[in-house]
Design a protein around this motif. Sequence first.
Motif, mmCIF file in Angstrom:
data_model
loop_
_atom_site.group_PDB
_atom_site.id
_atom_site.type_symbol
_atom_site.label_atom_id
_atom_site.label_comp_id
_atom_site.label_asym_id
_atom_site.label_seq_id
_atom_site.Cartn_x
_atom_site.Cartn_y
_atom_site.Cartn_z
ATOM 1 N N VAL A 165 0.795 -1.243 0.000
ATOM 2 C CA VAL A 165 0.000 0.000 0.000
ATOM 3 C C VAL A 165 0.807 1.262 0.000
ATOM 4 O O VAL A 165 0.388 2.270 -0.578
ATOM 5 C CB VAL A 165 -0.912 0.196 1.247
ATOM 6 C CG1 VAL A 165 -2.347 0.090 0.903
ATOM 7 C CG2 VAL A 165 -0.460 -0.583 2.408
ATOM 8 N N TYR A 169 0.740 5.793 -1.647
ATOM 9 C CA TYR A 169 0.979 7.067 -0.982
ATOM 10 C C TYR A 169 2.272 7.718 -1.449
ATOM 11 O O TYR A 169 2.406 8.935 -1.429
ATOM 12 C CB TYR A 169 0.920 6.881 0.536
ATOM 13 C CG TYR A 169 -0.490 6.603 0.972
ATOM 14 C CD1 TYR A 169 -1.298 7.626 1.447
ATOM 15 C CD2 TYR A 169 -1.056 5.334 0.826
ATOM 16 C CE1 TYR A 169 -2.612 7.400 1.794
ATOM 17 C CE2 TYR A 169 -2.368 5.088 1.170
ATOM 18 C CZ TYR A 169 -3.149 6.125 1.643
ATOM 19 O OH TYR A 169 -4.449 5.903 1.968
ATOM 20 N N ARG A 173 2.106 11.367 -2.977
ATOM 21 C CA ARG A 173 3.071 12.378 -2.525
ATOM 22 C C ARG A 173 3.693 13.089 -3.706
ATOM 23 O O ARG A 173 3.774 14.312 -3.744
ATOM 24 C CB ARG A 173 4.121 11.648 -1.680
ATOM 25 C CG ARG A 173 5.394 12.392 -1.422
ATOM 26 C CD ARG A 173 6.091 11.855 -0.185
ATOM 27 N NE ARG A 173 6.398 10.438 -0.227
ATOM 28 C CZ ARG A 173 7.616 9.913 -0.412
ATOM 29 N NH1 ARG A 173 8.637 10.727 -0.626
ATOM 30 N NH2 ARG A 173 7.812 8.616 -0.376
ATOM 31 N N PRO A 201 -4.724 -4.686 -0.426
ATOM 32 C CA PRO A 201 -4.958 -3.319 0.082
ATOM 33 C C PRO A 201 -4.484 -2.243 -0.884
ATOM 34 O O PRO A 201 -5.092 -1.178 -0.980
ATOM 35 C CB PRO A 201 -4.149 -3.279 1.389
ATOM 36 C CG PRO A 201 -4.047 -4.705 1.820
ATOM 37 C CD PRO A 201 -3.967 -5.503 0.561
ATOM 38 N N ARG B 137 -6.814 -0.074 8.118
ATOM 39 C CA ARG B 137 -6.880 -0.680 6.789
ATOM 40 C C ARG B 137 -5.554 -0.603 6.056
ATOM 41 O O ARG B 137 -5.284 -1.385 5.153
ATOM 42 C CB ARG B 137 -7.932 0.048 5.929
ATOM 43 C CG ARG B 137 -9.371 -0.268 6.242
ATOM 44 C CD ARG B 137 -10.277 0.329 5.171
ATOM 45 N NE ARG B 137 -10.035 1.757 4.983
ATOM 46 C CZ ARG B 137 -9.528 2.302 3.873
ATOM 47 N NH1 ARG B 137 -9.230 1.536 2.849
ATOM 48 N NH2 ARG B 137 -9.348 3.600 3.782
ATOM 49 N N VAL B 138 -4.773 0.418 6.397
ATOM 50 C CA VAL B 138 -3.562 0.670 5.602
ATOM 51 C C VAL B 138 -2.275 0.483 6.387
ATOM 52 O O VAL B 138 -1.223 0.972 5.984
ATOM 53 C CB VAL B 138 -3.596 2.097 5.004
ATOM 54 C CG1 VAL B 138 -4.729 2.216 3.995
ATOM 55 C CG2 VAL B 138 -3.728 3.128 6.111
ATOM 56 N N TYR B 169 3.893 11.237 5.112
ATOM 57 C CA TYR B 169 2.828 10.617 4.332
ATOM 58 C C TYR B 169 2.376 9.297 4.938
ATOM 59 O O TYR B 169 1.227 8.897 4.766
ATOM 60 C CB TYR B 169 3.279 10.480 2.873
ATOM 61 C CG TYR B 169 3.351 11.831 2.206
ATOM 62 C CD1 TYR B 169 2.301 12.304 1.441
ATOM 63 C CD2 TYR B 169 4.444 12.674 2.439
ATOM 64 C CE1 TYR B 169 2.342 13.558 0.871
ATOM 65 C CE2 TYR B 169 4.495 13.938 1.877
ATOM 66 C CZ TYR B 169 3.440 14.380 1.097
ATOM 67 O OH TYR B 169 3.481 15.632 0.560
ATOM 68 N N ARG B 173 -1.443 8.823 5.875
ATOM 69 C CA ARG B 173 -2.146 7.602 5.471
ATOM 70 C C ARG B 173 -2.914 7.009 6.650
ATOM 71 O O ARG B 173 -4.090 6.651 6.526
ATOM 72 C CB ARG B 173 -1.098 6.617 4.945
ATOM 73 C CG ARG B 173 -1.493 5.190 4.832
ATOM 74 C CD ARG B 173 -0.629 4.459 3.837
ATOM 75 N NE ARG B 173 0.800 4.493 4.104
ATOM 76 C CZ ARG B 173 1.506 3.451 4.564
ATOM 77 N NH1 ARG B 173 0.898 2.314 4.850
ATOM 78 N NH2 ARG B 173 2.797 3.538 4.743
ATOM 79 N N HIS B 176 -5.853 9.267 7.553
ATOM 80 C CA HIS B 176 -6.930 9.100 6.584
ATOM 81 C C HIS B 176 -7.779 7.873 6.957
ATOM 82 O O HIS B 176 -9.013 7.931 6.974
ATOM 83 C CB HIS B 176 -6.326 8.925 5.192
ATOM 84 C CG HIS B 176 -7.314 8.778 4.099
ATOM 85 N ND1 HIS B 176 -8.163 9.785 3.720
ATOM 86 C CD2 HIS B 176 -7.608 7.723 3.295
ATOM 87 C CE1 HIS B 176 -8.934 9.360 2.735
ATOM 88 N NE2 HIS B 176 -8.616 8.114 2.457
ATOM 89 N N GLN B 180 -11.792 7.502 8.913
ATOM 90 C CA GLN B 180 -12.953 6.801 8.340
ATOM 91 C C GLN B 180 -13.573 5.796 9.306
ATOM 92 O O GLN B 180 -14.621 5.227 9.015
ATOM 93 C CB GLN B 180 -12.527 6.070 7.049
ATOM 94 C CG GLN B 180 -12.122 7.021 5.925
ATOM 95 C CD GLN B 180 -11.670 6.277 4.683
ATOM 96 O OE1 GLN B 180 -11.249 5.127 4.754
ATOM 97 N NE2 GLN B 180 -11.760 6.930 3.529
ATOM 98 N N HIS B 209 1.086 19.982 6.360
ATOM 99 C CA HIS B 209 -0.059 19.119 6.611
ATOM 100 C C HIS B 209 -0.524 19.143 8.056
ATOM 101 O O HIS B 209 -1.303 18.277 8.482
ATOM 102 C CB HIS B 209 0.260 17.688 6.164
ATOM 103 C CG HIS B 209 0.497 17.554 4.696
ATOM 104 N ND1 HIS B 209 1.757 17.476 4.147
ATOM 105 C CD2 HIS B 209 -0.378 17.523 3.650
ATOM 106 C CE1 HIS B 209 1.660 17.376 2.830
ATOM 107 N NE2 HIS B 209 0.372 17.406 2.502
#
Lengths: 225, 225
Positions: A165, A169, A173, A201, B137-138, B169, B173, B176, B180, B209
């Motif tokens: 995964v 990203y 990026r 994933p 999930r990630v 990042y 990730r 994010h 959810q 960020h």
Amino acid sequence: MFVLIYVRAMRVIFARCIVRYTGRIDAELELGDRLIVVKDDGAVLIHATSGLQPKNWMPAGSDLVEEPGLIRVEFPRRDERLEIYLIQVHSDSDHVGELSGRLVKLGSEREFSDLLAVHLGRVEENLTLVGREYRTRVGPVDLMTVDADGCPVVIEVKRARAVGVEVAYQLLRYLHAVGQEERWEGRPARGILVAPGLSRPLTAALAEHQLGFVRLSFEKLTEAT
Amino acid sequence: MFVLIYVRAMRVIFARCIVRYTGRIDAELELGDRLIVVKDDGAVLIHATSGLQPKNWMPAGSDLVEEPGLIRVEFPRRDERLEIYLIQVHSDSDHVGELSGRLVKLGSEREFSDLLAVHLGRVEENLTLVGREYRTRVGPVDLMTVDADGCPVVIEVKRARAVGVEVAYQLLRYLHAVGQEERWEGRPARGILVAPGLSRPLTAALAEHQLGFVRLSFEKLTEAT
DNA sequence: CTGCAAAGAGGCGGC
DNA sequence: GCCGCCTTTTTGCAG
């Protein structure tokens, strides 16, 4: 008449020993029988009788001082230190190497990327190469391209069988950084991953973030061109 | 009377050789003098007289077949193969190890994270631990916490001196994914990086960020508690 | 030197 | 087994 041959030697010791490392972490290798390899560039390796990886090591460029029953290895620049306490030396010998041939590798990602750069049609039609290892604020893009509309298309190439995964990203990026560059005059950037296979994933993440994917392996690319 | 001792042996050869690897890539190591280590678990290492890394290797579990002047090593499950052509054997000996002590390491990231989990106050006041290696999930979040308002706070821990942009990042990730999850009932998630130091681009990315940063090293954390 | 990514990465832990 | 990620990662490359 003398002939000078550039000779390189390494020392190989098999001994019962205790090893202490201090530097980036602290570690102690308890009493046991190990293979100790000291190379002529200062690299040191401590190998147990099983396992691929060395138990301890020191990088090339280390300084070595020997005392009776103790080998000290230091790498002052990073404040790292290794001490090998020799309890019983089973064998100790020097090996002189006069010849050192190169290692030639075929099929690395760099090659994959090189080949793909001249076969951009395998990724998408009408792409034009802008740069390889194209530099952005947040890292280098493997293949920077533009499509027929002048929109930037970021291509990330992976040779590994299963890609994780984090690659989605990595691509996001780069897209984020490319999207801020003035040279594209506000045209939207797209991202495409080229790889032989994906983790589940990652498949979901690519879909969620609307990233493209082209399934392609180095083998396929070489045999088809 | 016999005493059975669990003995492990490794074979060490110094020889002029050519090595060919085929599997994940294709590689040829040209004629030269090398140290060949064959371990009892099937691991094989080919070392030149300089450099820390082996030029070629095969993983533990490999099968080994020997012919005159040739050692074949195979790892069928991954379709990998290594051939060592022995041109001139300078030395060849077996080393028997009877003792194999453990390797004890102190200061790895896991430890850093463990320690930080019981000293969350060093990161921010009034944080409550929800989970370590909290699964999203990630990928797994090092330290999942909630603040006094019940808002999720994702903490990423790095032990390396200099941490690169990709970590920003990684954190985004996780944020994010956490954002959810239903259990937080829509409360906004925050992210905090804990590390001894940052690269300059990472500093910029964290600011851009709105990610938090706490400068802290394993050494500092241990000495202060 | 800094910074980032590949590596035949290896190895670990979780599911 | 897959999957993600830490590693005393090491190594290479570019600015």
